[in-house]
Design a protein around this motif. Structure first.
Motif, PDB file in Angstrom:
ATOM      1  N   MET A   1       0.831  -1.354  -0.206  1.00 14.23           N
ATOM      2  CA  MET A   1       0.181   0.353   0.219  1.00 14.23           C
ATOM      3  C   MET A   1       1.274   1.733  -0.081  1.00 14.23           C
ATOM      4  O   MET A   1       1.596   1.607   0.549  1.00 14.23           O
ATOM      5  CB  MET A   1      -0.860   0.228   1.317  1.00 14.23           C
ATOM      6  N   LEU A   2       0.947   2.359  -0.700  1.00 14.86           N
ATOM      7  CA  LEU A   2       1.252   3.243  -1.055  1.00 14.86           C
ATOM      8  C   LEU A   2       0.565   4.418  -0.478  1.00 14.86           C
ATOM      9  O   LEU A   2      -0.207   4.279  -0.471  1.00 14.86           O
ATOM     10  CB  LEU A   2       1.412   3.605  -3.011  1.00 14.86           C
ATOM     11  N   LEU A   3       2.053   5.311   0.308  1.00 11.70           N
ATOM     12  CA  LEU A   3       1.586   6.998   0.680  1.00 11.70           C
ATOM     13  C   LEU A   3       1.726   7.304  -0.532  1.00 11.70           C
ATOM     14  O   LEU A   3       2.809   7.339  -1.118  1.00 11.70           O
ATOM     15  CB  LEU A   3       3.005   6.460   1.807  1.00 11.70           C
ATOM     16  N   ASN A   4       0.971   8.264  -0.819  1.00 14.82           N
ATOM     17  CA  ASN A   4       0.715   8.934  -1.226  1.00 14.82           C
ATOM     18  C   ASN A   4       1.889  10.595  -1.675  1.00 14.82           C
ATOM     19  O   ASN A   4       2.041  11.300  -0.322  1.00 14.82           O
ATOM     20  CB  ASN A   4      -0.485  10.033  -1.480  1.00 14.82           C
ATOM     21  N   ALA A   5       2.667  10.489  -2.183  1.00 12.80           N
ATOM     22  CA  ALA A   5       3.281  11.308  -2.813  1.00 12.80           C
ATOM     23  C   ALA A   5       2.666  12.965  -2.359  1.00 12.80           C
ATOM     24  O   ALA A   5       2.065  13.586  -2.246  1.00 12.80           O
ATOM     25  CB  ALA A   5       3.711  11.366  -4.589  1.00 12.80           C
ATOM     26  N   PRO A   6       3.831  14.480  -1.730  1.00  8.95           N
ATOM     27  CA  PRO A   6       3.075  15.265  -1.481  1.00  8.95           C
ATOM     28  C   PRO A   6       2.948  16.537  -2.814  1.00  8.95           C
ATOM     29  O   PRO A   6       3.510  15.958  -4.015  1.00  8.95           O
ATOM     30  CB  PRO A   6       4.766  15.665  -0.426  1.00  8.95           C
TER      31      PRO A   6
ATOM     32  N   ARG B   1      19.948  -9.388   9.814  1.00 11.63           N
ATOM     33  CA  ARG B   1      20.284  -8.291   9.388  1.00 11.63           C
ATOM     34  C   ARG B   1      19.235  -8.957   7.771  1.00 11.63           C
ATOM     35  O   ARG B   1      18.111  -7.794   7.667  1.00 11.63           O
ATOM     36  CB  ARG B   1      21.019  -8.264   8.432  1.00 11.63           C
ATOM     37  N   MET B   2      18.467  -9.695   8.477  1.00 12.39           N
ATOM     38  CA  MET B   2      17.094 -10.411   7.373  1.00 12.39           C
ATOM     39  C   MET B   2      15.745 -10.067   8.612  1.00 12.39           C
ATOM     40  O   MET B   2      14.685 -10.219   7.812  1.00 12.39           O
ATOM     41  CB  MET B   2      17.687 -12.225   7.234  1.00 12.39           C
ATOM     42  N   LEU B   3      16.183  -9.420   9.249  1.00 12.26           N
ATOM     43  CA  LEU B   3      14.640  -8.894  10.454  1.00 12.26           C
ATOM     44  C   LEU B   3      13.887  -8.452   9.027  1.00 12.26           C
ATOM     45  O   LEU B   3      12.561  -8.906   9.361  1.00 12.26           O
ATOM     46  CB  LEU B   3      15.169  -8.597  11.164  1.00 12.26           C
ATOM     47  N   SER B   4      14.072  -7.184   8.337  1.00  7.81           N
ATOM     48  CA  SER B   4      13.737  -6.475   7.854  1.00  7.81           C
ATOM     49  C   SER B   4      12.535  -7.658   6.840  1.00  7.81           C
ATOM     50  O   SER B   4      11.082  -7.305   7.227  1.00  7.81           O
ATOM     51  CB  SER B   4      14.054  -5.643   7.222  1.00  7.81           C
ATOM     52  N   LYS B   5      13.258  -8.709   6.337  1.00  5.51           N
ATOM     53  CA  LYS B   5      12.625  -9.441   5.170  1.00  5.51           C
ATOM     54  C   LYS B   5      11.942 -10.199   5.609  1.00  5.51           C
ATOM     55  O   LYS B   5      10.608 -10.580   5.322  1.00  5.51           O
ATOM     56  CB  LYS B   5      13.668  -9.699   4.134  1.00  5.51           C
ATOM     57  N   ALA B   6      12.012 -10.562   7.164  1.00  2.00           N
ATOM     58  CA  ALA B   6      11.735 -11.411   8.040  1.00  2.00           C
ATOM     59  C   ALA B   6       9.952 -11.214   8.096  1.00  2.00           C
ATOM     60  O   ALA B   6       9.003 -12.111   7.724  1.00  2.00           O
ATOM     61  CB  ALA B   6      12.722 -12.358   9.106  1.00  2.00           C
ATOM     62  N   THR B   7      10.293  -9.763   8.385  1.00  2.00           N
ATOM     63  CA  THR B   7       8.902  -9.337   9.663  1.00  2.00           C
ATOM     64  C   THR B   7       7.665  -9.304   8.455  1.00  2.00           C
ATOM     65  O   THR B   7       6.907  -9.645   8.897  1.00  2.00           O
ATOM     66  CB  THR B   7       9.597  -8.173  10.622  1.00  2.00           C
ATOM     67  N   ARG B   8       8.710  -9.207   7.456  1.00  2.00           N
ATOM     68  CA  ARG B   8       7.633  -8.620   6.619  1.00  2.00           C
ATOM     69  C   ARG B   8       6.610  -9.425   5.544  1.00  2.00           C
ATOM     70  O   ARG B   8       5.745  -9.569   5.461  1.00  2.00           O
ATOM     71  CB  ARG B   8       8.298  -7.479   4.779  1.00  2.00           C
ATOM     72  N   LYS B   9       6.926 -11.170   6.116  1.00  2.00           N
ATOM     73  CA  LYS B   9       6.492 -12.309   5.719  1.00  2.00           C
ATOM     74  C   LYS B   9       5.178 -12.004   7.100  1.00  2.00           C
ATOM     75  O   LYS B   9       4.256 -12.737   6.617  1.00  2.00           O
ATOM     76  CB  LYS B   9       7.017 -13.586   6.050  1.00  2.00           C
TER      77      LYS B   9
ATOM     78  N   ALA C   1       2.797 -10.350   7.084  1.00  2.92           N
ATOM     79  CA  ALA C   1       1.289  -9.408   7.464  1.00  2.92           C
ATOM     80  C   ALA C   1       1.662  -8.610   5.289  1.00  2.92           C
ATOM     81  O   ALA C   1       2.511  -8.741   4.632  1.00  2.92           O
ATOM     82  CB  ALA C   1       1.399  -8.299   8.099  1.00  2.92           C
ATOM     83  N   ARG C   2       0.472  -8.873   5.368  1.00  3.51           N
ATOM     84  CA  ARG C   2       0.534  -8.122   3.558  1.00  3.51           C
ATOM     85  C   ARG C   2       1.355  -6.495   3.390  1.00  3.51           C
ATOM     86  O   ARG C   2       2.244  -6.020   2.809  1.00  3.51           O
ATOM     87  CB  ARG C   2      -0.699  -7.188   2.822  1.00  3.51           C
ATOM     88  N   HIS C   3       1.018  -5.361   4.691  1.00 10.59           N
ATOM     89  CA  HIS C   3       1.854  -4.455   4.516  1.00 10.59           C
ATOM     90  C   HIS C   3       2.781  -3.827   5.956  1.00 10.59           C
ATOM     91  O   HIS C   3       2.287  -4.661   6.954  1.00 10.59           O
ATOM     92  CB  HIS C   3       0.787  -3.274   4.330  1.00 10.59           C
ATOM     93  N   LYS C   4       4.106  -3.570   5.922  1.00 15.37           N
ATOM     94  CA  LYS C   4       4.695  -2.746   7.089  1.00 15.37           C
ATOM     95  C   LYS C   4       5.199  -1.844   6.987  1.00 15.37           C
ATOM     96  O   LYS C   4       5.445  -1.395   6.292  1.00 15.37           O
ATOM     97  CB  LYS C   4       5.498  -4.783   7.546  1.00 15.37           C
ATOM     98  N   LEU C   5       5.319  -1.181   7.949  1.00 14.86           N
ATOM     99  CA  LEU C   5       6.232  -0.210   8.620  1.00 14.86           C
ATOM    100  C   LEU C   5       6.972  -0.078   9.092  1.00 14.86           C
ATOM    101  O   LEU C   5       6.540  -0.084  10.268  1.00 14.86           O
ATOM    102  CB  LEU C   5       5.105   1.700   7.883  1.00 14.86           C
TER     103      LEU C   5
ATOM    104  N   PHE D   1       4.825  -2.000  12.363  1.00 11.93           N
ATOM    105  CA  PHE D   1       3.751  -1.194  12.148  1.00 11.93           C
ATOM    106  C   PHE D   1       2.810  -3.199  11.190  1.00 11.93           C
ATOM    107  O   PHE D   1       3.648  -2.966  10.258  1.00 11.93           O
ATOM    108  CB  PHE D   1       2.522  -0.355  12.267  1.00 11.93           C
ATOM    109  N   LEU D   2       2.275  -3.290  11.390  1.00  9.95           N
ATOM    110  CA  LEU D   2       1.772  -4.732  10.618  1.00  9.95           C
ATOM    111  C   LEU D   2       0.159  -4.752  10.201  1.00  9.95           C
ATOM    112  O   LEU D   2      -0.475  -4.860  11.324  1.00  9.95           O
ATOM    113  CB  LEU D   2       2.130  -6.087  11.169  1.00  9.95           C
ATOM    114  N   TRP D   3      -0.305  -4.804   8.985  1.00 16.77           N
ATOM    115  CA  TRP D   3      -1.813  -4.494   8.996  1.00 16.77           C
ATOM    116  C   TRP D   3      -1.568  -5.753   6.876  1.00 16.77           C
ATOM    117  O   TRP D   3      -0.913  -5.604   6.942  1.00 16.77           O
ATOM    118  CB  TRP D   3      -2.342  -3.235   8.919  1.00 16.77           C
TER     119      TRP D   3
END
Length: 475
Positions: free
Chosen positions: A1-6, A335-343, A345-349, A393-395
């Motif tokens: 899900m993309l954040l709108n550009a300013p 170092r793989m935490l970011s990729k592992a946690t992306r799995k 949920a569909r979205h992660k910030l 944050f995961l959703w």
């Protein structure tokens, strides 16, 4: 899900067409991409910020190419967005106004390693991890180690003032940059800084440019400080029953006089992601510290870490990596935490807030409360020694995005209330610009805007970054 550009000023179609023609004439078609499918690759970075497909991409091979592209952008009033590795997390390399993307990843030469004076001169496209390996083969050491070091570039590290796990002991990128060669809008070239450790001539323009997120100048060369490679390195895992005990353990280790080069904190949800990726972690553990010490007295420091951690409430076990390969495996898992946690949920910030080390537990409590009230899932890991915690944050459902945004706003506000800062490594970029006023006064923001105008009077260089929209107040 993309954040709108300013909201930013877009170039006219006629201006874009003239700029593209000038780029091809002056640089040659081989250095200029104009096909939409080729340019689309450069429309985003590793954030959730949605940009516009650039009208042209310059693949710079030299400082002259960079200067030429900046001169053409100025001549035709076309926005230009610099880009190195494209690994940023806040949209710093996203072309929110379209126009030209100026890619420097092809400028990847290490021009000099001066062992006697502990200095290196590099181009912006040098990959950070490759540079680490190169200088370490010479018995030398470059400390900044962002998590994306296998793909991020020195130019982007300098633009974002990147940190990493070793920042507590060794500092961030700014502490290792002695000087820069930079191109300004219009094609002017300036050299800042020096090759010496000491030097206080004039304003410290180098320090200003480091961390300016590509909004003031484009780097074509960096003069970096080096150190001697530490004689020895030891790594330990300390397991705790819960994350608050682990955060308390981190403070106790430092209070005991140990200065670890890394002190990483992982909470229970993060450990679950690590286990899900196939890394064996004691099932009793609800949190973990990854502790690394180095130098001549590293073995003594390691023993002290074990003594202090074992005496902390909630400590389950202390395990030491037995050799370099074990240590490498531990860091690979980190170092793989970011990729592992992306799995998960569909979205992660991921938000890289920083609080004083003694307020980390308070920050974790505030994050728990915010997410409990909003129903948003989250996890946390980060650099416990310097209080730089990555709250993720995961959703799954797009309908949850409003609740996520409210939780993020609450986290930013809590961070400032706890005496912290909005970002320790990722920069403000696009995604954190709406929160800038939570931390900085209108007077300070206005001063920074005026500095931007001195470097870039027409706001062509990386527009839409750092500063909130004039009419936008923090949520």
């Amino acid at each position: 899900m993309l954040l709108n550009a300013p909201a930013v000023r877009l170039p006219s179609r006629a201006a874009v067409d003239r700029a593209r023609l000038a780029l091809e004439r002056r640089l040659g078609p081989s250095k200029v991409l104009t096909a939409p499918e080729a340019c689309a690759t450069y429309a985003e970075d590793d954030s959730d910020v949605g940009g516009r497909v650039p009208d042209a991409v310059v693949i710079a091979a030299s400082a002259d190419d960079v200067a030429t592209a900046l001169a053409i952008a100025d001549e035709f009033d076309v926005p230009i967005t610099p880009r190195a590795g494209g690994t940023g997390r806040t949209g710093g390399a996203v072309p929110v106004a379209g126009g030209i993307v100026l890619a420097t990843h092809g400028m990847a030469r290490v021009k000099e390693i001066d062992r006697a004076n502990l200095v290196a001169v590099v181009e912006p496209g040098v990959v950070t991890g490759e540079f680490h390996a190169m200088v370490e083969r010479e018995g030398l050491f470059y400390a900044p180690d962002p998590n994306s070091l296998d793909s991020c570039c020195i130019g982007g590290n300098v633009a974002e003032n990147a940190g990493g796990p070793r920042a507590f002991k060794y500092g961030v990128t700014r502490d290792w940059v002695l000087g820069l060669q930079a191109c300004l809008v219009g094609g002017r070239v300036v050299r800042t800084g020096k090759r010496t450790v000491k030097g206080v001539t004039g304003y410290d323009v180098t320090a200003l440019l480091v961390g300016s997120e590509g909004t003031l100048a484009v780097f074509t060369e960096a003069t970096l400080r080096l150190a001697r490679k530490p004689a020895s390195v030891f790594t330990a895992l300390v397991l705790f029953t819960h994350v608050r005990a682990a955060a308390g353990g981190a403070s106790e280790i430092i209070a005991a006089g140990v200065v670890p080069r890394c002190l990483e904190l992982l909470d229970g949800a993060t450990l679950d992601a690590v286990r899900g990726a196939g890394v064996a972690v004691d099932a009793r553990a609800g949190a973990m510290l990854l502790v690394e010490v180095d130098g001549e007295a590293a073995e003594t420091a390691l023993l002290r870490v074990g003594e202090v951690a074992s005496a902390c409430p909630g400590c389950i076990d202390v395990a030491v990596a037995q050799d370099a390969s074990q240590r490498d495996r531990l860091w690979a898992a980190r170092r793989m935490l970011s990729k592992a946690t992306r799995k998960l949920a569909r979205h992660k910030l991921s938000e890289d807030v920083v609080v004083p080390r003694t307020r980390v537990v308070d920050l974790l409590d505030r994050a728990d409360d915010l997410c409990a009230k909003s129903g948003v899932r989250h996890l946390a890991y980060g650099h416990a020694a310097d209080g730089n915690i990555h709250v993720n944050f995961l959703w799954d459902d797009d309908a949850e995005r409003h609740a996520v945004d409210q939780a993020i706003y609450g986290l930013m506000r809590a961070t400032v209330e706890l005496g912290g800062t909005l970002t320790g490594e990722h920069g403000i970029g696009v995604s954190k610009a709406p929160y800038l006023r939570l931390e900085q006064s209108e007077e300070l923001i206005s001063l920074q805007r005026r500095i931007k105008q001195v470097f870039d009077p027409k706001d062509l260089l990386n527009p839409g970054k750092i500063f909130p929209d004039e009419g936008h107040k923090a949520c």
